[in-house]
Design a protein around this motif. Structure first.
Motif, PDB file in Angstrom:
ATOM      1  N   GLY A  37      28.933 -47.728 -70.812  1.00 15.78           N
ATOM      2  CA  GLY A  37      28.309 -48.635 -71.557  1.00 15.78           C
ATOM      3  C   GLY A  37      27.037 -48.379 -72.212  1.00 15.78           C
ATOM      4  N   TYR A  38      26.245 -47.663 -71.555  1.00 14.30           N
ATOM      5  CA  TYR A  38      25.014 -47.050 -72.193  1.00 14.30           C
ATOM      6  C   TYR A  38      25.427 -46.384 -73.374  1.00 14.30           C
ATOM      7  CZ  TYR A  38      21.028 -44.327 -73.345  1.00 14.30           C
ATOM      8  OH  TYR A  38      19.870 -43.621 -73.847  1.00 14.30           O
ATOM      9  N   ARG A  39      26.399 -45.429 -73.276  1.00 12.79           N
ATOM     10  CA  ARG A  39      26.941 -44.655 -74.649  1.00 12.79           C
ATOM     11  C   ARG A  39      27.478 -45.484 -75.741  1.00 12.79           C
ATOM     12  NH1 ARG A  39      28.894 -41.546 -70.331  1.00 12.79           N
ATOM     13  NH2 ARG A  39      30.952 -42.092 -70.671  1.00 12.79           N
ATOM     14  N   LEU A  40      28.146 -46.450 -75.166  1.00  8.22           N
ATOM     15  CA  LEU A  40      28.969 -47.385 -76.075  1.00  8.22           C
ATOM     16  C   LEU A  40      27.861 -48.172 -77.153  1.00  8.22           C
ATOM     17  CD1 LEU A  40      31.527 -48.858 -77.259  1.00  8.22           C
ATOM     18  CD2 LEU A  40      31.302 -50.386 -75.441  1.00  8.22           C
ATOM     19  N   LEU A  41      26.789 -48.768 -76.267  1.00 11.29           N
ATOM     20  CA  LEU A  41      25.724 -49.413 -76.943  1.00 11.29           C
ATOM     21  C   LEU A  41      25.107 -48.374 -77.853  1.00 11.29           C
ATOM     22  CD1 LEU A  41      24.759 -51.630 -73.883  1.00 11.29           C
ATOM     23  CD2 LEU A  41      25.867 -52.441 -75.939  1.00 11.29           C
ATOM     24  N   ARG A  42      24.670 -47.449 -77.460  1.00  6.04           N
ATOM     25  CA  ARG A  42      23.948 -46.349 -78.154  1.00  6.04           C
ATOM     26  C   ARG A  42      24.724 -45.901 -79.536  1.00  6.04           C
ATOM     27  NH1 ARG A  42      19.431 -46.278 -78.938  1.00  6.04           N
ATOM     28  NH2 ARG A  42      18.983 -43.858 -79.043  1.00  6.04           N
ATOM     29  N   SER A  43      26.153 -45.649 -79.340  1.00  4.02           N
ATOM     30  CA  SER A  43      26.915 -45.612 -80.573  1.00  4.02           C
ATOM     31  C   SER A  43      27.025 -46.535 -81.684  1.00  4.02           C
ATOM     32  CB  SER A  43      28.099 -45.183 -79.971  1.00  4.02           C
ATOM     33  OG  SER A  43      29.058 -46.340 -79.701  1.00  4.02           O
ATOM     34  N   TYR A  44      26.577 -47.685 -81.117  1.00  2.00           N
ATOM     35  CA  TYR A  44      26.597 -48.810 -82.197  1.00  2.00           C
ATOM     36  C   TYR A  44      25.067 -49.162 -82.537  1.00  2.00           C
ATOM     37  CZ  TYR A  44      31.507 -49.825 -81.848  1.00  2.00           C
ATOM     38  OH  TYR A  44      32.979 -49.617 -81.822  1.00  2.00           O
ATOM     39  N   GLY A  45      24.399 -48.265 -82.278  1.00  2.00           N
ATOM     40  CA  GLY A  45      22.814 -48.463 -82.638  1.00  2.00           C
ATOM     41  C   GLY A  45      21.774 -49.298 -82.169  1.00  2.00           C
ATOM     42  N   VAL A  46      22.432 -49.781 -80.779  1.00  2.00           N
ATOM     43  CA  VAL A  46      21.532 -50.365 -79.960  1.00  2.00           C
ATOM     44  C   VAL A  46      20.484 -49.702 -79.401  1.00  2.00           C
ATOM     45  CG1 VAL A  46      21.464 -51.967 -77.808  1.00  2.00           C
ATOM     46  CG2 VAL A  46      23.614 -52.016 -79.380  1.00  2.00           C
ATOM     47  N   GLU A  47      19.151 -50.151 -79.578  1.00  2.00           N
ATOM     48  CA  GLU A  47      18.018 -49.528 -79.090  1.00  2.00           C
ATOM     49  C   GLU A  47      17.957 -49.122 -77.588  1.00  2.00           C
ATOM     50  OE1 GLU A  47      14.097 -51.160 -80.064  1.00  2.00           O
ATOM     51  OE2 GLU A  47      15.585 -52.955 -81.016  1.00  2.00           O
ATOM     52  N   GLU A  48      17.426 -47.950 -77.375  1.00  2.00           N
ATOM     53  CA  GLU A  48      17.439 -47.499 -75.918  1.00  2.00           C
ATOM     54  C   GLU A  48      16.892 -48.571 -75.041  1.00  2.00           C
ATOM     55  OE1 GLU A  48      16.727 -45.890 -72.249  1.00  2.00           O
ATOM     56  OE2 GLU A  48      17.978 -45.231 -73.827  1.00  2.00           O
ATOM     57  N   LYS A  49      15.724 -49.228 -75.422  1.00  2.00           N
ATOM     58  CA  LYS A  49      14.985 -50.596 -74.455  1.00  2.00           C
ATOM     59  C   LYS A  49      16.089 -51.327 -74.218  1.00  2.00           C
ATOM     60  CE  LYS A  49      12.863 -53.732 -77.227  1.00  2.00           C
ATOM     61  NZ  LYS A  49      11.465 -54.450 -77.526  1.00  2.00           N
ATOM     62  N   LEU A  50      17.224 -51.676 -74.958  1.00  2.00           N
ATOM     63  CA  LEU A  50      18.089 -52.781 -74.623  1.00  2.00           C
ATOM     64  C   LEU A  50      19.208 -52.077 -73.980  1.00  2.00           C
ATOM     65  CD1 LEU A  50      18.051 -54.726 -77.894  1.00  2.00           C
ATOM     66  CD2 LEU A  50      16.803 -55.113 -75.540  1.00  2.00           C
ATOM     67  N   ALA A  51      19.901 -50.956 -74.419  1.00  2.00           N
ATOM     68  CA  ALA A  51      21.278 -50.356 -74.013  1.00  2.00           C
ATOM     69  C   ALA A  51      20.777 -49.916 -72.412  1.00  2.00           C
ATOM     70  CB  ALA A  51      21.397 -49.295 -74.955  1.00  2.00           C
ATOM     71  N   ARG A  52      19.559 -49.626 -72.094  1.00  2.00           N
ATOM     72  CA  ARG A  52      19.249 -48.746 -70.790  1.00  2.00           C
ATOM     73  C   ARG A  52      20.075 -49.555 -69.631  1.00  2.00           C
ATOM     74  NH1 ARG A  52      13.860 -51.346 -71.572  1.00  2.00           N
ATOM     75  NH2 ARG A  52      13.442 -52.581 -69.511  1.00  2.00           N
ATOM     76  N   PHE A  53      20.198 -51.188 -69.809  1.00  2.00           N
ATOM     77  CA  PHE A  53      20.525 -51.817 -68.737  1.00  2.00           C
ATOM     78  C   PHE A  53      22.007 -51.701 -68.328  1.00  2.00           C
ATOM     79  CE2 PHE A  53      17.140 -54.626 -70.811  1.00  2.00           C
ATOM     80  CZ  PHE A  53      16.501 -54.445 -69.799  1.00  2.00           C
ATOM     81  N   ALA A  54      22.735 -51.144 -69.246  1.00  2.22           N
ATOM     82  CA  ALA A  54      24.008 -50.692 -68.816  1.00  2.22           C
ATOM     83  C   ALA A  54      24.012 -49.832 -67.758  1.00  2.22           C
ATOM     84  CB  ALA A  54      24.862 -50.438 -70.260  1.00  2.22           C
ATOM     85  N   ARG A  55      22.998 -48.670 -67.851  1.00  2.00           N
ATOM     86  CA  ARG A  55      23.050 -47.879 -66.924  1.00  2.00           C
ATOM     87  C   ARG A  55      22.109 -48.010 -65.727  1.00  2.00           C
ATOM     88  NH1 ARG A  55      18.615 -45.013 -67.852  1.00  2.00           N
ATOM     89  NH2 ARG A  55      17.889 -44.821 -69.993  1.00  2.00           N
ATOM     90  N   THR A  56      21.316 -48.706 -66.102  1.00  2.00           N
ATOM     91  CA  THR A  56      20.207 -48.982 -64.877  1.00  2.00           C
ATOM     92  C   THR A  56      20.336 -50.137 -63.813  1.00  2.00           C
ATOM     93  OG1 THR A  56      18.474 -50.513 -66.299  1.00  2.00           O
ATOM     94  CG2 THR A  56      18.391 -48.037 -66.435  1.00  2.00           C
ATOM     95  N   HIS A  57      21.214 -51.221 -64.135  1.00  2.00           N
ATOM     96  CA  HIS A  57      21.582 -52.177 -63.476  1.00  2.00           C
ATOM     97  C   HIS A  57      22.166 -52.121 -61.874  1.00  2.00           C
ATOM     98  CE1 HIS A  57      25.578 -51.910 -64.782  1.00  2.00           C
ATOM     99  NE2 HIS A  57      25.953 -52.647 -63.828  1.00  2.00           N
ATOM    100  N   ALA A  58      22.250 -50.763 -61.715  1.00  2.00           N
ATOM    101  CA  ALA A  58      22.756 -50.659 -60.327  1.00  2.00           C
ATOM    102  C   ALA A  58      21.921 -49.735 -59.418  1.00  2.00           C
ATOM    103  CB  ALA A  58      24.262 -50.185 -60.206  1.00  2.00           C
ATOM    104  N   SER A  59      20.807 -49.354 -60.270  1.00  2.00           N
ATOM    105  CA  SER A  59      19.654 -48.553 -59.483  1.00  2.00           C
ATOM    106  C   SER A  59      18.389 -49.301 -59.679  1.00  2.00           C
ATOM    107  CB  SER A  59      19.850 -47.235 -59.682  1.00  2.00           C
ATOM    108  OG  SER A  59      19.673 -46.945 -60.985  1.00  2.00           O
ATOM    109  N   TRP A  60      17.515 -49.456 -58.962  1.00  2.00           N
ATOM    110  CA  TRP A  60      16.244 -49.976 -59.164  1.00  2.00           C
ATOM    111  C   TRP A  60      15.096 -49.154 -58.378  1.00  2.00           C
ATOM    112  CZ3 TRP A  60      20.479 -52.719 -57.199  1.00  2.00           C
ATOM    113  CH2 TRP A  60      20.334 -52.682 -55.821  1.00  2.00           C
ATOM    114  N   THR A  61      15.247 -47.838 -57.793  1.00  2.00           N
ATOM    115  CA  THR A  61      14.424 -47.098 -57.200  1.00  2.00           C
ATOM    116  C   THR A  61      14.012 -46.051 -57.976  1.00  2.00           C
ATOM    117  OG1 THR A  61      16.202 -45.751 -56.278  1.00  2.00           O
ATOM    118  CG2 THR A  61      15.464 -47.703 -54.790  1.00  2.00           C
ATOM    119  N   ALA A  62      14.517 -45.626 -59.439  1.00  2.00           N
ATOM    120  CA  ALA A  62      13.655 -45.085 -60.303  1.00  2.00           C
ATOM    121  C   ALA A  62      12.446 -45.106 -60.436  1.00  2.00           C
ATOM    122  CB  ALA A  62      14.766 -44.901 -61.429  1.00  2.00           C
ATOM    123  N   ALA A  63      11.599 -44.012 -60.855  1.00  8.96           N
ATOM    124  CA  ALA A  63      10.113 -44.417 -61.126  1.00  8.96           C
ATOM    125  C   ALA A  63       9.995 -45.235 -62.184  1.00  8.96           C
ATOM    126  CB  ALA A  63       9.473 -42.970 -61.156  1.00  8.96           C
TER     127      ALA A  63
END
Length: 135
Positions: A37-63
Motif C-alpha cells: 500500500g505504501y509503495r502504491l500510494l508513493r507511486s501515485y505521488g502521495v506524500e510520505e506524510k500521508l502514505a506512511r499510514f499504509a505501512r505504520t498502522h500495524a506497528s506503533w512502537t517505532a521511535a
C-alpha cells in the motif's frame, strides 16, 4: 491533544489500500498489504506524510511513531472491536499530558468512547463479509 485531523482521517481511510494487491488479506491474516500500500500510494505521488499510514498502522512502537499514527492504528483496531492495551496506554499518555488529567482519568474517558465504537463492530464486520471479494 493536538493532532492533524485531516491527516488522521486520510490515514484511517487509506491504511489498508495495499489489500488491492493482496486481496486474501481482506478476510484473512497477513501484512504484505502494508508495504504494498505504501509503495502504491508513493507511486501515485502521495506524500510520505500521508502514505506512511499504509505501512505504520500495524506497528506503533517505532521511535518515529507520532500521535497521528497512533490514532490511525487505534481506529483500525477499534473499528473491528479489538482492544489493544499497549496502544491504548500510549494514547492515554498523550491525552493525560495534553489535558493535565491523571492517566487513569484520561483512560476512563477514552475507554467509554472506545467501548461505544467497538459495540457496533460485529454489524460492521458482518456487512463487510456480505460483500465477498474473489482473491
Amino acid at each position: 491533544m493536538r493532532f492533524d485531523r485531516e491527516v488522521v482521517e486520510f490515514g484511517a481511510a487509506i491504511h489498508d489500500i495495499g489489500k488491492v494487491e493482496h486481496p486474501g488479506e481482506l478476510s484473512g491474516p497477513g501484512s504484505a498489504h502494508e508495504h504494498a500500500g505504501y509503495r502504491l500510494l508513493r507511486s501515485y505521488g502521495v506524500e510520505e506524510k500521508l502514505a506512511r499510514f499504509a505501512r505504520t498502522h500495524a506497528s506503533w512502537t517505532a521511535a518515529e511513531t507520532g500521535v497521528e499514527d497512533l490514532l490511525v492504528s487505534l481506529a483500525d483496531k477499534v473499528w473491528k472491536g479489538k482492544r489493544v492495551p499497549d496502544l491504548e496506554h500510549l494514547i492515554t499518555g498523550h491525552l493525560a499530558a495534553a489535558s493535565g488529567q491523571q492517566p487513569w482519568e484520561a483512560f476512563m474517558a477514552l475507554d467509554d468512547v472506545l467501548e461505544q465504537i467497538a459495540a457496533d463492530a460485529d454489524a460492521r464486520l458482518a456487512f463487510q463479509a456480505s460483500c465477498p471479494v474473489a482473491a
